[in-house]
Enzyme design. Sequence first.
Site, mmCIF file in Angstrom:
data_model
loop_
_atom_site.group_PDB
_atom_site.id
_atom_site.type_symbol
_atom_site.label_atom_id
_atom_site.label_comp_id
_atom_site.label_asym_id
_atom_site.label_seq_id
_atom_site.Cartn_x
_atom_site.Cartn_y
_atom_site.Cartn_z
ATOM 1 N N GLY A 31 7.679 -20.011 15.479
ATOM 2 C CA GLY A 31 7.756 -21.427 15.846
ATOM 3 C C GLY A 31 6.996 -22.337 14.909
ATOM 4 N N GLY A 36 11.601 -24.496 5.817
ATOM 5 C CA GLY A 36 11.698 -23.094 5.383
ATOM 6 C C GLY A 36 12.413 -22.262 6.430
ATOM 7 C CG HIS A 37 10.582 -21.551 10.280
ATOM 8 N ND1 HIS A 37 9.524 -22.429 10.413
ATOM 9 C CD2 HIS A 37 10.039 -20.314 10.318
ATOM 10 C CE1 HIS A 37 8.394 -21.749 10.540
ATOM 11 N NE2 HIS A 37 8.679 -20.460 10.483
ATOM 12 C CD GLN A 61 2.929 -11.319 13.734
ATOM 13 O OE1 GLN A 61 3.930 -10.899 14.309
ATOM 14 N NE2 GLN A 61 3.002 -12.052 12.626
ATOM 15 C CB SER A 187 2.800 -22.322 5.684
ATOM 16 O OG SER A 187 2.024 -21.644 6.651
ATOM 17 C CB SER A 188 3.673 -22.560 11.156
ATOM 18 O OG SER A 188 5.037 -22.206 11.150
ATOM 19 N NE ARG A 189 -1.984 -18.535 9.957
ATOM 20 C CZ ARG A 189 -1.107 -17.548 10.065
ATOM 21 N NH1 ARG A 189 -0.029 -17.547 9.298
ATOM 22 N NH2 ARG A 189 -1.284 -16.572 10.947
HETATM 23 P P1 AMP Z 1 6.809 -17.353 10.700
HETATM 24 O O1 AMP Z 1 7.250 -18.309 11.750
HETATM 25 O O2 AMP Z 1 5.744 -17.893 9.808
HETATM 26 O O3 AMP Z 1 6.529 -15.981 11.231
HETATM 27 O O4 AMP Z 1 8.063 -17.189 9.727
HETATM 28 C C1 AMP Z 1 9.313 -16.820 10.215
HETATM 29 C C2 AMP Z 1 10.211 -16.529 9.040
HETATM 30 O O5 AMP Z 1 10.316 -17.691 8.217
HETATM 31 C C3 AMP Z 1 9.673 -15.409 8.146
HETATM 32 O O6 AMP Z 1 10.741 -14.586 7.710
HETATM 33 C C4 AMP Z 1 9.067 -16.173 7.000
HETATM 34 O O7 AMP Z 1 9.011 -15.449 5.804
HETATM 35 C C5 AMP Z 1 10.011 -17.344 6.883
HETATM 36 N N1 AMP Z 1 9.361 -18.455 6.194
HETATM 37 C C6 AMP Z 1 8.124 -18.971 6.441
HETATM 38 N N2 AMP Z 1 7.839 -19.946 5.559
HETATM 39 C C7 AMP Z 1 8.908 -20.048 4.728
HETATM 40 C C8 AMP Z 1 9.217 -20.864 3.605
HETATM 41 N N3 AMP Z 1 8.367 -21.769 3.142
HETATM 42 N N4 AMP Z 1 10.433 -20.700 3.001
HETATM 43 C C9 AMP Z 1 11.308 -19.767 3.460
HETATM 44 N N5 AMP Z 1 11.067 -18.967 4.524
HETATM 45 C C10 AMP Z 1 9.886 -19.095 5.138
#
Ligand code: AMP
Length: 285
Positions: A31, A36-37, A61, A187-189
């Site tokens: 979320g 990116g998502h 995790q 990044s979400s962070r």
């Molecule tokens: P997360 O929500 O951070 O666990 O990410 C979920 C998915 O989105 C994972 O497969 C990540 O690698 C991908 N993801 C996160 N950030 C990016 C980004 N900047 N560009 C492309 N994919 C991303």
Amino acid sequence: MYLFKRKDDLERHLSTARKEGKRIGFVPTMGALHQGHLSLIAAAKENTDLVVCSIFVNPTQFNDPADFEKYPITIDQDILQLTAAGNDVLFLPSVQEMYPKGLAPEMHYDFGELETVLEGAHRPGHFQGVGQVVHKLLELVQPDKLFMGQKDFQQCLIINRLIKLLHLNVELVICPTLREQDGLAMSSRNLRLNPTERQNALHISRALYYIKNNLTQAPLKEIAGKAINVLKGNGFDVDYLDMVSIAPDGNIDFPAAPGKDPLYAVVAAREISSNVRLIDNMQVN
Ligand code: AMP
């Protein structure tokens, strides 16, 4: 868009879709969605008939409880974004729904040395937790294709290995990292950074571009060393910044020999003033 919070409702819906011959694409996330998502959702839409996105902040995790507690949650906005992106199904389970028997590991995944280096070395147990949740989600969704981001370089290798270990019939599609206009990897962070910290975070992608642009100017170790010093001088604790390649057996070749193609620079660093740990990577040759 359909929203399911329960596994059995999701399974029923997907089993009907499968009977109709639909190929299922799956995008697991935690979320706080960003472009990116959404690029993964778009890739899934292009390559399959029905797209399932999951949003689940997976407690197993997180090796750092504070990181888990502070993980951004923006579910109302996420639902709006997914609807606008044309996502078909959102799976939004509770911790109880995903871990009815509790959080203790039900099995150990033998990822070998892949989980002892880089992220694995700095986040003990992290990849076992990732394996646990992705295993559960893949068994549930049974997608034809699984879409993940190159942003999480080592996670992609771990999931590739998980698929082999479990003999799952799913294709892993790795999508490129989306960046903000100034180069910061989305990044979400990043939501946890104030404007000054957000500006400072730019040093991470700049370090990677520096390596890419100077690759032939000096030995790899020297270039990486300079990039590390720039990060340290700008308020970062650097967990690692290394040059790596991928070995034929799917392990990380580390440190990579010069001339390896493709060669990646991978970095994890904590922005000290925000205490936010960011990761990034880039193919540099
Ligand atoms: P997360 O929500 O951070 O666990 O990410 C979920 C998915 O989105 C994972 O497969 C990540 O690698 C991908 N993801 C996160 N950030 C990016 C980004 N900047 N560009 C492309 N994919 C991303």
